[in-house]
Design an enzyme around this catalytic site. Sequence first.
Site, short mmCIF file in Angstrom:
data_model
loop_
_atom_site.label_atom_id
_atom_site.label_comp_id
_atom_site.label_asym_id
_atom_site.label_seq_id
_atom_site.Cartn_x
_atom_site.Cartn_y
_atom_site.Cartn_z
CD GLU A 1 43.60 22.20 116.43
OE1 GLU A 1 44.69 21.65 116.52
OE2 GLU A 1 42.85 22.40 117.40
CG HIS B 1 41.29 22.91 121.38
ND1 HIS B 1 40.66 21.69 121.46
CD2 HIS B 1 42.45 22.70 120.72
CE1 HIS B 1 41.43 20.77 120.87
NE2 HIS B 1 42.52 21.37 120.42
P1 PGA Z 1 46.57 16.17 117.88
O1 PGA Z 1 45.79 17.39 118.55
O2 PGA Z 1 47.85 16.69 117.33
O3 PGA Z 1 46.74 15.17 118.97
O4 PGA Z 1 45.68 15.66 116.76
C1 PGA Z 1 45.77 18.65 117.95
C2 PGA Z 1 44.98 19.64 118.78
O5 PGA Z 1 43.91 19.27 119.31
O6 PGA Z 1 45.40 20.79 118.95
#
Ligand code: PGA
Length: 233
Positions: A159, A99
Amino acid sequence: MKKLFIVANWKSNKTKSEALQWFQELSTLNSQLLTLIGKEIIVCPPFTLLATFNETITKLQLPLKLGAQDISPFNEGPYTGEVNGRQIKEFADYVLVGHSERRRYFGEDEKMINKKLEMATKNGLTPILCISSIEQILNSQFPASPAGGSILNLVVAYEPVFAIGTGNPDTPKNADNIARVIKEKNDVASVLYGGSVTAENVKSFTTMPSIDGVLVGTASLDSHEFLQIITNS
Ligand code: PGA
C-alpha cells in the site's frame, strides 16, 4: 484459478448500529457462489465491533471472515488498552499488522511489527503485513513461528502512502511488479494491493498475475460499493 482476497479495512469508523445496517445491505451475498469462485472476503472492523460481527455473520450465514486491525505485541497481562492475540482469536482469523497509519501515527517500527507478527502466528491468526515500499519487505526479518521454522501463509499488502485515501491509486503494472518482487521473498504466500481501490478500478488490479487481492479502506465503508468491488474483482 487463484484465490482472491478482498479485505475491508474500516479503520476508526462505524458504530454498532451503522455496522448492522451495512450487514443487512450485504446479506444479499450468495455464499455458495463466492466459495465456487474462490473469493475470501475479510472484514476488519474496530475491536468494539468484532463480537457483534461474529454473531451476525453466523446468524445471517454470510460468507465473510473477520480480521482485527491491530494486535498487542504482548500476551495477556497488565497492558492497559491492548487487545491480545488470544482475545482476537475468539472472533477473528486474520489481523492487519504494520499498517502505514500505525507506523506513522503510533510510531510502530520493525521491532514492534515483528513482535506483532509473532503474536499473531502464536495465536493461530493469519497476519496481513502492510508495507508501503519494497524496502520495507526486503529489509524485514520475519520472526520464527513458535512451532519452529518461519511464519506460514504470510499475506502481504503493498500500500503506497501516496495512494491511501487520496483517490490516486498506483498503476496496476507497478503494483504487479512490486508484488512479484515481494513474492520472491520466502514465507510470502499472497500479495494484495491497497490504496484508493474502488469498484471501478478493482479488476485492473485483481487480474494482474502477481496480485492476489485488494485491501480496501474508504470504499469498503459503503455496503453497495463494497458489494460491487466483490462482484467486479
Ligand atoms: P483507501 O485505504 O482504500 O481509503 O485508500 C486503504 C488502506 O489504508 O488500507
